[in-house]
Design a protein around this motif. Structure first.
Motif, PDB file in Angstrom:
ATOM      1  N   ALA A  38       0.840  -1.193   0.000  1.00  0.00           N
ATOM      2  CA  ALA A  38       0.000   0.000   0.000  1.00  0.00           C
ATOM      3  C   ALA A  38       0.877   1.245   0.000  1.00  0.00           C
ATOM      4  CB  ALA A  38      -0.931  -0.005   1.201  1.00  0.00           C
ATOM      5  N   TYR A  39       1.943   1.224   0.772  1.00  0.00           N
ATOM      6  CA  TYR A  39       2.811   2.392   0.843  1.00  0.00           C
ATOM      7  C   TYR A  39       3.562   2.595  -0.471  1.00  0.00           C
ATOM      8  CZ  TYR A  39       6.555   5.517   2.249  1.00  0.00           C
ATOM      9  OH  TYR A  39       7.437   6.558   2.312  1.00  0.00           O
ATOM     10  N   VAL A  40       4.142   1.547  -0.983  1.00  0.00           N
ATOM     11  CA  VAL A  40       4.936   1.644  -2.205  1.00  0.00           C
ATOM     12  C   VAL A  40       4.021   1.725  -3.422  1.00  0.00           C
ATOM     13  CG1 VAL A  40       6.591   0.412  -3.667  1.00  0.00           C
ATOM     14  CG2 VAL A  40       6.884   0.443  -1.198  1.00  0.00           C
ATOM     15  N   GLY A  41       2.948   0.962  -3.431  1.00  0.00           N
ATOM     16  CA  GLY A  41       2.093   0.869  -4.611  1.00  0.00           C
ATOM     17  C   GLY A  41       1.064   1.967  -4.721  1.00  0.00           C
ATOM     18  N   THR A  42       0.845   2.753  -3.649  1.00  0.00           N
ATOM     19  CA  THR A  42      -0.178   3.794  -3.689  1.00  0.00           C
ATOM     20  C   THR A  42       0.133   4.808  -4.774  1.00  0.00           C
ATOM     21  OG1 THR A  42      -0.583   3.537  -1.339  1.00  0.00           O
ATOM     22  CG2 THR A  42      -1.362   5.548  -2.330  1.00  0.00           C
ATOM     23  N   ASP A  43       1.353   5.264  -4.803  1.00  0.00           N
ATOM     24  CA  ASP A  43       1.719   6.250  -5.834  1.00  0.00           C
ATOM     25  C   ASP A  43       1.599   5.637  -7.228  1.00  0.00           C
ATOM     26  OD1 ASP A  43       2.228   8.165  -3.956  1.00  0.00           O
ATOM     27  OD2 ASP A  43       4.383   7.717  -3.827  1.00  0.00           O
ATOM     28  N   SER A  47      -1.082   6.868  -9.772  1.00  0.00           N
ATOM     29  CA  SER A  47      -0.707   7.435 -11.079  1.00  0.00           C
ATOM     30  C   SER A  47      -1.369   6.646 -12.210  1.00  0.00           C
ATOM     31  CB  SER A  47       0.809   7.465 -11.243  1.00  0.00           C
ATOM     32  OG  SER A  47       1.322   6.155 -11.382  1.00  0.00           O
ATOM     33  N   LEU A  48      -1.482   5.328 -12.059  1.00  0.00           N
ATOM     34  CA  LEU A  48      -2.179   4.529 -13.073  1.00  0.00           C
ATOM     35  C   LEU A  48      -3.646   4.935 -13.173  1.00  0.00           C
ATOM     36  CD1 LEU A  48      -0.846   0.863 -12.655  1.00  0.00           C
ATOM     37  CD2 LEU A  48      -0.508   2.399 -14.574  1.00  0.00           C
ATOM     38  N   LEU A  49      -4.289   5.090 -12.011  1.00  0.00           N
ATOM     39  CA  LEU A  49      -5.697   5.485 -12.003  1.00  0.00           C
ATOM     40  C   LEU A  49      -5.875   6.899 -12.558  1.00  0.00           C
ATOM     41  CD1 LEU A  49      -6.936   4.001  -8.603  1.00  0.00           C
ATOM     42  CD2 LEU A  49      -7.456   3.196 -10.914  1.00  0.00           C
ATOM     43  N   LYS A  50      -4.943   7.784 -12.190  1.00  0.00           N
ATOM     44  CA  LYS A  50      -5.026   9.151 -12.691  1.00  0.00           C
ATOM     45  C   LYS A  50      -4.848   9.168 -14.211  1.00  0.00           C
ATOM     46  CE  LYS A  50      -3.067  13.725 -12.021  1.00  0.00           C
ATOM     47  NZ  LYS A  50      -2.040  14.530 -11.364  1.00  0.00           N
ATOM     48  N   THR A  51      -3.874   8.412 -14.698  1.00  0.00           N
ATOM     49  CA  THR A  51      -3.651   8.324 -16.144  1.00  0.00           C
ATOM     50  C   THR A  51      -4.880   7.744 -16.839  1.00  0.00           C
ATOM     51  OG1 THR A  51      -1.298   7.985 -15.751  1.00  0.00           O
ATOM     52  CG2 THR A  51      -2.125   7.393 -17.919  1.00  0.00           C
ATOM     53  N   ARG A  52      -5.427   6.701 -16.248  1.00  0.00           N
ATOM     54  CA  ARG A  52      -6.621   6.067 -16.824  1.00  0.00           C
ATOM     55  C   ARG A  52      -7.796   7.042 -16.822  1.00  0.00           C
ATOM     56  NH1 ARG A  52      -8.796   3.195 -20.484  1.00  0.00           N
ATOM     57  NH2 ARG A  52     -10.599   1.997 -19.834  1.00  0.00           N
ATOM     58  N   LYS A  53      -7.958   7.789 -15.708  1.00  0.00           N
ATOM     59  CA  LYS A  53      -9.038   8.768 -15.605  1.00  0.00           C
ATOM     60  C   LYS A  53      -8.874   9.840 -16.680  1.00  0.00           C
ATOM     61  CE  LYS A  53     -10.971  12.208 -12.459  1.00  0.00           C
ATOM     62  NZ  LYS A  53     -10.826  12.851 -11.152  1.00  0.00           N
ATOM     63  N   GLU A  54      -7.634  10.349 -16.846  1.00  0.00           N
ATOM     64  CA  GLU A  54      -7.382  11.369 -17.865  1.00  0.00           C
ATOM     65  C   GLU A  54      -7.645  10.818 -19.261  1.00  0.00           C
ATOM     66  OE1 GLU A  54      -3.398  12.639 -17.128  1.00  0.00           O
ATOM     67  OE2 GLU A  54      -3.949  13.797 -15.344  1.00  0.00           O
ATOM     68  N   SER A  55      -7.246   9.578 -19.478  1.00  0.00           N
ATOM     69  CA  SER A  55      -7.478   8.944 -20.774  1.00  0.00           C
ATOM     70  C   SER A  55      -8.973   8.817 -21.058  1.00  0.00           C
ATOM     71  CB  SER A  55      -6.806   7.573 -20.795  1.00  0.00           C
ATOM     72  OG  SER A  55      -7.177   6.850 -21.928  1.00  0.00           O
ATOM     73  N   ILE A  56      -9.729   8.407 -20.045  1.00  0.00           N
ATOM     74  CA  ILE A  56     -11.186   8.267 -20.211  1.00  0.00           C
ATOM     75  C   ILE A  56     -11.821   9.628 -20.445  1.00  0.00           C
ATOM     76  CG2 ILE A  56     -13.318   7.674 -18.990  1.00  0.00           C
ATOM     77  CD1 ILE A  56     -11.749   5.350 -17.694  1.00  0.00           C
ATOM     78  N   LEU A  57     -11.406  10.648 -19.658  1.00  0.00           N
ATOM     79  CA  LEU A  57     -11.957  11.993 -19.834  1.00  0.00           C
ATOM     80  C   LEU A  57     -11.619  12.547 -21.218  1.00  0.00           C
ATOM     81  CD1 LEU A  57     -11.326  13.590 -16.311  1.00  0.00           C
ATOM     82  CD2 LEU A  57     -13.515  12.907 -17.326  1.00  0.00           C
ATOM     83  N   LYS A  58     -10.380  12.311 -21.661  1.00  0.00           N
ATOM     84  CA  LYS A  58      -9.988  12.766 -23.000  1.00  0.00           C
ATOM     85  C   LYS A  58     -10.822  12.059 -24.062  1.00  0.00           C
ATOM     86  CE  LYS A  58      -5.972  13.378 -25.996  1.00  0.00           C
ATOM     87  NZ  LYS A  58      -6.586  12.982 -27.201  1.00  0.00           N
ATOM     88  N   SER A  59     -11.032  10.764 -23.898  1.00  0.00           N
ATOM     89  CA  SER A  59     -11.858  10.014 -24.847  1.00  0.00           C
ATOM     90  C   SER A  59     -13.283  10.551 -24.862  1.00  0.00           C
ATOM     91  CB  SER A  59     -11.874   8.529 -24.496  1.00  0.00           C
ATOM     92  OG  SER A  59     -10.604   7.965 -24.648  1.00  0.00           O
TER      93      SER A  59
END
Length: 176
Positions: A38-43, A47-59
């Motif tokens: 959780a500590y190491v993988g949170t970032d 970042s994966l979720l943020k990238t995915r969210k931006e990709s979905i919003l852009k789409s």
């Protein structure tokens, strides 16, 4: 107590290794691993979720833009269709007006041509009539002259013939 990561030597025959039996492992070891993840993988996950969210919003934005473009193109196409229909109706109306004008013009020209032909026919008939009358007159005169000549020749003696000849010779001398 068995640890998840067995760093202590186990029995001689087993050596170092991982204990994969979940029932034998310690919940604390699992909690530590999950906390570390959780500590190491949170970032990373964030970042994966943020990238995915931006990709979905852009789409979604791209899809919305394409939708708006399609709507605008449809509106423009409908306007062009209406303009084309209006132009076609105007062309059809003008064609009907032109056709009627041409029909009337041709009718007038036909009437004028018929009148001209009728006049030409009447003129030709008069000319032929005059020609026929002239031919008849010429034949009548010719026949009358032939009869008169025959009558004159039959009734004229030599003395009278000489007097007529002298009279015509005198007339010719006076003219020249």
């Amino acid at each position: 107590m068995f640890h998840f990561l067995a760093l202590t030597p186990l029995a001689h025959s087993e050596g170092f290794g991982l204990n994969t039996n979940i029932l034998e492992t310690n919940i604390l070891n699992l909690a530590a691993v999950f906390a570390l993840l959780a500590y190491v993988g949170t970032d990373f996950v964030s970042s994966l979720l943020k990238t995915r969210k931006e990709s979905i919003l852009k789409s979604l934005r791209d899809a919305d833009e394409r939708y708006q473009d399609a709507v605008n193109q449809l509106k423009q196409a409908l306007q062009e269709l209406e303009t084309a229909r209006t132009n076609a109706a105007e062309i059809r109306r003008q064609s009907e007006i032109n056709a009627e004008a041409i029909r009337q013009r041709l009718e007038l020209l036909t009437q004028e041509e018929m009148a001209r032909l009728e006049e030409a026919k009447e003129t030709i008939i008069k000319l032929e009539e005059e020609k026929a009358v002239a031919e008849v007159c010429t034949k009548v005169i010719s026949m009358a002259l032939v009869r008169a000549e025959k009558k004159i020749i039959s009734s004229m003696d030599e003395a009278m013939h000489r007097r007529v000849m002298d009279m015509y010779l005198n007339l010719l001398r006076e003219v020249y």
